[in-house]
Design a protein around this motif. Structure first.
Motif, PDB file in Angstrom:
ATOM      1  N   MET A 150       0.857  -1.198   0.000  1.00  0.00           N
ATOM      2  CA  MET A 150       0.000   0.000   0.000  1.00  0.00           C
ATOM      3  C   MET A 150       0.881   1.232   0.000  1.00  0.00           C
ATOM      4  O   MET A 150       1.677   1.441   0.915  1.00  0.00           O
ATOM      5  CB  MET A 150      -0.916   0.004   1.232  1.00  0.00           C
ATOM      6  N   THR A 151       0.810   2.080  -1.012  1.00  0.00           N
ATOM      7  CA  THR A 151       1.647   3.252  -1.134  1.00  0.00           C
ATOM      8  C   THR A 151       0.951   4.477  -0.582  1.00  0.00           C
ATOM      9  O   THR A 151      -0.276   4.569  -0.564  1.00  0.00           O
ATOM     10  CB  THR A 151       2.019   3.502  -2.603  1.00  0.00           C
ATOM     11  N   GLU A 152       1.748   5.442  -0.130  1.00  0.00           N
ATOM     12  CA  GLU A 152       1.211   6.685   0.402  1.00  0.00           C
ATOM     13  C   GLU A 152       1.798   7.846  -0.382  1.00  0.00           C
ATOM     14  O   GLU A 152       2.997   7.911  -0.627  1.00  0.00           O
ATOM     15  CB  GLU A 152       1.532   6.826   1.893  1.00  0.00           C
ATOM     16  N   VAL A 153       0.948   8.785  -0.784  1.00  0.00           N
ATOM     17  CA  VAL A 153       1.351   9.916  -1.599  1.00  0.00           C
ATOM     18  C   VAL A 153       0.772  11.179  -0.992  1.00  0.00           C
ATOM     19  O   VAL A 153      -0.388  11.202  -0.567  1.00  0.00           O
ATOM     20  CB  VAL A 153       0.858   9.767  -3.060  1.00  0.00           C
ATOM     21  N   ALA A 154       1.561  12.258  -0.938  1.00  0.00           N
ATOM     22  CA  ALA A 154       1.056  13.521  -0.402  1.00  0.00           C
ATOM     23  C   ALA A 154      -0.033  14.068  -1.310  1.00  0.00           C
ATOM     24  O   ALA A 154       0.120  14.102  -2.528  1.00  0.00           O
ATOM     25  CB  ALA A 154       2.198  14.535  -0.291  1.00  0.00           C
ATOM     26  N   PRO A 155      -1.188  14.491  -0.762  1.00  0.00           N
ATOM     27  CA  PRO A 155      -2.296  14.965  -1.589  1.00  0.00           C
ATOM     28  C   PRO A 155      -2.048  16.357  -2.155  1.00  0.00           C
ATOM     29  O   PRO A 155      -1.235  17.131  -1.654  1.00  0.00           O
ATOM     30  CB  PRO A 155      -3.472  14.983  -0.605  1.00  0.00           C
ATOM     31  N   SER A 156      -2.768  16.689  -3.214  1.00  0.00           N
ATOM     32  CA  SER A 156      -2.718  18.021  -3.805  1.00  0.00           C
ATOM     33  C   SER A 156      -3.401  19.021  -2.880  1.00  0.00           C
ATOM     34  O   SER A 156      -4.284  18.674  -2.112  1.00  0.00           O
ATOM     35  CB  SER A 156      -3.417  18.002  -5.170  1.00  0.00           C
ATOM     36  N   ASP A 157      -2.971  20.315  -2.958  1.00  0.00           N
ATOM     37  CA  ASP A 157      -3.587  21.321  -2.098  1.00  0.00           C
ATOM     38  C   ASP A 157      -4.658  22.122  -2.828  1.00  0.00           C
ATOM     39  O   ASP A 157      -5.125  23.140  -2.330  1.00  0.00           O
ATOM     40  CB  ASP A 157      -2.527  22.259  -1.517  1.00  0.00           C
ATOM     41  N   GLN A 158      -5.067  21.682  -4.019  1.00  0.00           N
ATOM     42  CA  GLN A 158      -6.184  22.281  -4.729  1.00  0.00           C
ATOM     43  C   GLN A 158      -7.337  21.286  -4.749  1.00  0.00           C
ATOM     44  O   GLN A 158      -7.173  20.160  -5.217  1.00  0.00           O
ATOM     45  CB  GLN A 158      -5.781  22.677  -6.152  1.00  0.00           C
ATOM     46  N   LEU A 159      -8.488  21.727  -4.262  1.00  0.00           N
ATOM     47  CA  LEU A 159      -9.591  20.804  -4.046  1.00  0.00           C
ATOM     48  C   LEU A 159     -10.812  21.179  -4.878  1.00  0.00           C
ATOM     49  O   LEU A 159     -11.132  22.356  -5.033  1.00  0.00           O
ATOM     50  CB  LEU A 159      -9.996  20.797  -2.562  1.00  0.00           C
ATOM     51  N   LEU A 160     -11.476  20.148  -5.394  1.00  0.00           N
ATOM     52  CA  LEU A 160     -12.819  20.299  -5.955  1.00  0.00           C
ATOM     53  C   LEU A 160     -13.777  19.611  -4.989  1.00  0.00           C
ATOM     54  O   LEU A 160     -13.773  18.379  -4.864  1.00  0.00           O
ATOM     55  CB  LEU A 160     -12.917  19.642  -7.335  1.00  0.00           C
ATOM     56  N   VAL A 161     -14.580  20.387  -4.292  1.00  0.00           N
ATOM     57  CA  VAL A 161     -15.483  19.848  -3.278  1.00  0.00           C
ATOM     58  C   VAL A 161     -16.866  19.671  -3.914  1.00  0.00           C
ATOM     59  O   VAL A 161     -17.535  20.651  -4.252  1.00  0.00           O
ATOM     60  CB  VAL A 161     -15.566  20.779  -2.054  1.00  0.00           C
ATOM     61  N   VAL A 162     -17.269  18.411  -4.094  1.00  0.00           N
ATOM     62  CA  VAL A 162     -18.563  18.090  -4.693  1.00  0.00           C
ATOM     63  C   VAL A 162     -19.504  17.665  -3.571  1.00  0.00           C
ATOM     64  O   VAL A 162     -19.276  16.635  -2.923  1.00  0.00           O
ATOM     65  CB  VAL A 162     -18.428  16.977  -5.748  1.00  0.00           C
ATOM     66  N   ILE A 163     -20.543  18.451  -3.333  1.00  0.00           N
ATOM     67  CA  ILE A 163     -21.454  18.199  -2.209  1.00  0.00           C
ATOM     68  C   ILE A 163     -22.697  17.504  -2.730  1.00  0.00           C
ATOM     69  O   ILE A 163     -23.468  18.068  -3.508  1.00  0.00           O
ATOM     70  CB  ILE A 163     -21.816  19.512  -1.494  1.00  0.00           C
ATOM     71  N   ASP A 164     -22.889  16.273  -2.305  1.00  0.00           N
ATOM     72  CA  ASP A 164     -24.025  15.478  -2.748  1.00  0.00           C
ATOM     73  C   ASP A 164     -25.328  16.121  -2.266  1.00  0.00           C
ATOM     74  O   ASP A 164     -25.415  16.579  -1.120  1.00  0.00           O
ATOM     75  CB  ASP A 164     -23.894  14.058  -2.188  1.00  0.00           C
ATOM     76  N   PRO A 165     -26.347  16.184  -3.119  1.00  0.00           N
ATOM     77  CA  PRO A 165     -27.602  16.827  -2.707  1.00  0.00           C
ATOM     78  C   PRO A 165     -28.264  16.158  -1.512  1.00  0.00           C
ATOM     79  O   PRO A 165     -28.931  16.827  -0.715  1.00  0.00           O
ATOM     80  CB  PRO A 165     -28.477  16.734  -3.961  1.00  0.00           C
ATOM     81  N   VAL A 166     -28.115  14.854  -1.372  1.00  0.00           N
ATOM     82  CA  VAL A 166     -28.710  14.179  -0.214  1.00  0.00           C
ATOM     83  C   VAL A 166     -28.059  14.669   1.073  1.00  0.00           C
ATOM     84  O   VAL A 166     -28.727  14.862   2.099  1.00  0.00           O
ATOM     85  CB  VAL A 166     -28.568  12.652  -0.350  1.00  0.00           C
ATOM     86  N   ALA A 167     -26.744  14.892   1.043  1.00  0.00           N
ATOM     87  CA  ALA A 167     -26.052  15.421   2.227  1.00  0.00           C
ATOM     88  C   ALA A 167     -26.557  16.810   2.571  1.00  0.00           C
ATOM     89  O   ALA A 167     -26.743  17.145   3.749  1.00  0.00           O
ATOM     90  CB  ALA A 167     -24.546  15.442   1.974  1.00  0.00           C
ATOM     91  N   ARG A 168     -26.795  17.639   1.558  1.00  0.00           N
ATOM     92  CA  ARG A 168     -27.284  19.003   1.818  1.00  0.00           C
ATOM     93  C   ARG A 168     -28.643  18.974   2.498  1.00  0.00           C
ATOM     94  O   ARG A 168     -28.917  19.790   3.376  1.00  0.00           O
ATOM     95  CB  ARG A 168     -27.372  19.786   0.500  1.00  0.00           C
ATOM     96  N   HIS A 169     -29.507  18.041   2.092  1.00  0.00           N
ATOM     97  CA  HIS A 169     -30.843  17.968   2.680  1.00  0.00           C
ATOM     98  C   HIS A 169     -30.831  17.296   4.050  1.00  0.00           C
ATOM     99  O   HIS A 169     -31.646  17.635   4.909  1.00  0.00           O
ATOM    100  CB  HIS A 169     -31.786  17.201   1.747  1.00  0.00           C
ATOM    101  N   SER A 170     -29.934  16.340   4.252  1.00  0.00           N
ATOM    102  CA  SER A 170     -29.990  15.546   5.478  1.00  0.00           C
ATOM    103  C   SER A 170     -29.244  16.190   6.640  1.00  0.00           C
ATOM    104  O   SER A 170     -29.635  16.031   7.795  1.00  0.00           O
ATOM    105  CB  SER A 170     -29.430  14.139   5.227  1.00  0.00           C
ATOM    106  N   ASP A 171     -28.150  16.914   6.370  1.00  0.00           N
ATOM    107  CA  ASP A 171     -27.359  17.474   7.469  1.00  0.00           C
ATOM    108  C   ASP A 171     -26.613  18.712   6.967  1.00  0.00           C
ATOM    109  O   ASP A 171     -25.397  18.674   6.745  1.00  0.00           O
ATOM    110  CB  ASP A 171     -26.379  16.429   8.003  1.00  0.00           C
ATOM    111  N   GLY A 172     -27.345  19.797   6.794  1.00  0.00           N
ATOM    112  CA  GLY A 172     -26.748  21.018   6.276  1.00  0.00           C
ATOM    113  C   GLY A 172     -25.672  21.590   7.176  1.00  0.00           C
ATOM    114  O   GLY A 172     -24.714  22.204   6.695  1.00  0.00           O
ATOM    115  N   GLU A 173     -25.788  21.390   8.493  1.00  0.00           N
ATOM    116  CA  GLU A 173     -24.794  21.930   9.424  1.00  0.00           C
ATOM    117  C   GLU A 173     -23.442  21.261   9.233  1.00  0.00           C
ATOM    118  O   GLU A 173     -22.399  21.934   9.214  1.00  0.00           O
ATOM    119  CB  GLU A 173     -25.288  21.758  10.859  1.00  0.00           C
ATOM    120  N   SER A 174     -23.424  19.932   9.100  1.00  0.00           N
ATOM    121  CA  SER A 174     -22.160  19.231   8.868  1.00  0.00           C
ATOM    122  C   SER A 174     -21.540  19.633   7.534  1.00  0.00           C
ATOM    123  O   SER A 174     -20.321  19.758   7.410  1.00  0.00           O
ATOM    124  CB  SER A 174     -22.381  17.713   8.902  1.00  0.00           C
ATOM    125  N   VAL A 175     -22.376  19.843   6.530  1.00  0.00           N
ATOM    126  CA  VAL A 175     -21.882  20.300   5.230  1.00  0.00           C
ATOM    127  C   VAL A 175     -21.215  21.667   5.376  1.00  0.00           C
ATOM    128  O   VAL A 175     -20.127  21.916   4.838  1.00  0.00           O
ATOM    129  CB  VAL A 175     -23.024  20.355   4.204  1.00  0.00           C
TER     130      VAL A 175
END
Length: 287
Positions: A1-26
């Motif tokens: 299992m290899t480990e690689v440092a992640p990129s510091d540019q993010l695309l955050v895709v918020i699932d619509p079910v998450a937005r409806h079910s727990d907006g505070e956590s989102v």
């Protein structure tokens, strides 16, 4: 299992079910991620927008805010785009179906998960890919488990409009009330099986059609392959499950359905799954 440092540019895709079910956590997840990295936030309203957002991510690392089904959707789309080898997937688990995320080692709290996205490392994991280009991340089960009841059934990817939510809650309340009442005397629930399936692992026959089985399971990530477990039907004395590890599994027989993670497939008469070692990466906490 290899480990690689992640990129510091993010695309955050918020699932619509998450937005409806727990907006505070989102909201908390967005705040933590935006404070720690260059972040572009996408709010897709359906599967087409979800797919377009991932396809147009550029050099940004995809971060899914949602439950197991959102993670599986992202992995499947990136696989079909032949992009899993070029980027790691990150997950902030929000929603009611999180058993897969938990088993993979993703922190459950919004803050801890978002911090893992920023400070964690990419860990490469095995994947099962079938002959129709479907993928399995966690586990494959034959037969598929019974359909979910209306209380816990998955919400469509497009989410529900606020106007429909009260109606859904009313139906759920009614179903819970009916489910709590005792059944009538003599009522029974049909159980599936037994099944007559031919199971081959790396070209070696494990069980044939003349041996009825209760279930078959395939789990990737075991010794560079997948663990295959077949449970024969016991007659009289109990029969121990058959377990082997292999890289190519073919199941055939009469029409059967299977559950690949949270998705039910079939009916099919034959299907082959092949282990792709280290085929996808998930960002997890260090250590």
């Amino acid at each position: 299992m290899t480990e690689v440092a992640p990129s510091d540019q993010l695309l955050v895709v918020i699932d619509p079910v998450a937005r409806h079910s727990d907006g505070e956590s989102v909201r908390i997840a967005k705040d933590v991620l935006s404070a720690g990295a260059a972040t572009k936030v996408c709010l897709p309203d359906g599967p087409e927008e979800f797919a377009r957002a991932l396809a147009r991510r550029g050099s940004r690392r995809p971060v899914v805010v949602g439950d197991d089904r959102a993670l599986l959707r992202a992995v499947s789309l990136l696989h079909r785009q032949r992009a899993l080898g070029a980027c790691a997937v990150s997950l902030v688990p929000v929603g009611g179906v999180l058993s897969l995320a938990r088993s993979l080692g993703v922190p459950m709290g919004a803050v801890a998960a978002a911090r893992a996205v920023l400070d964690g490392v990419e860990r490469r994991m095995d994947l099962l890919v079938d002959d129709s280009d479907g993928v399995v991340v966690g586990a494959l089960r034959i037969p598929s488990v019974p359909a979910l009841d209306p209380v816990s059934a998955p919400v469509p990817v497009g989410g529900l409009s606020d106007g429909r939510l009260p109606w859904l809650r009313t139906c759920q309340s009614l179903v819970r009330t009916l489910a709590s009442r005792p059944g009538r005397v003599g009522a029974s629930v049909a159980t599936p099986g037994p099944f007559r399936l031919r199971v081959e692992v790396d070209g070696v026959l494990l069980v044939d059609l003349d041996q009825p089985v209760e279930a078959v399971s395939v789990t990737p990530g075991v010794l560079g392959g997948a663990e295959v477990e077949v449970r024969p039907v016991s007659v009289g004395a109990a029969v121990a499950p058959l377990r082997v590890v292999g890289r190519r599994v073919t199941v055939s027989g009469a029409d059967f359905r299977y559950r690949a993670d949270a998705v039910v497939g079939g009916p099919v008469r034959t299907r082959t799954w092949v282990v792709r070692e280290g085929a996808w990466g998930l960002t997890l906490p260090v250590g």
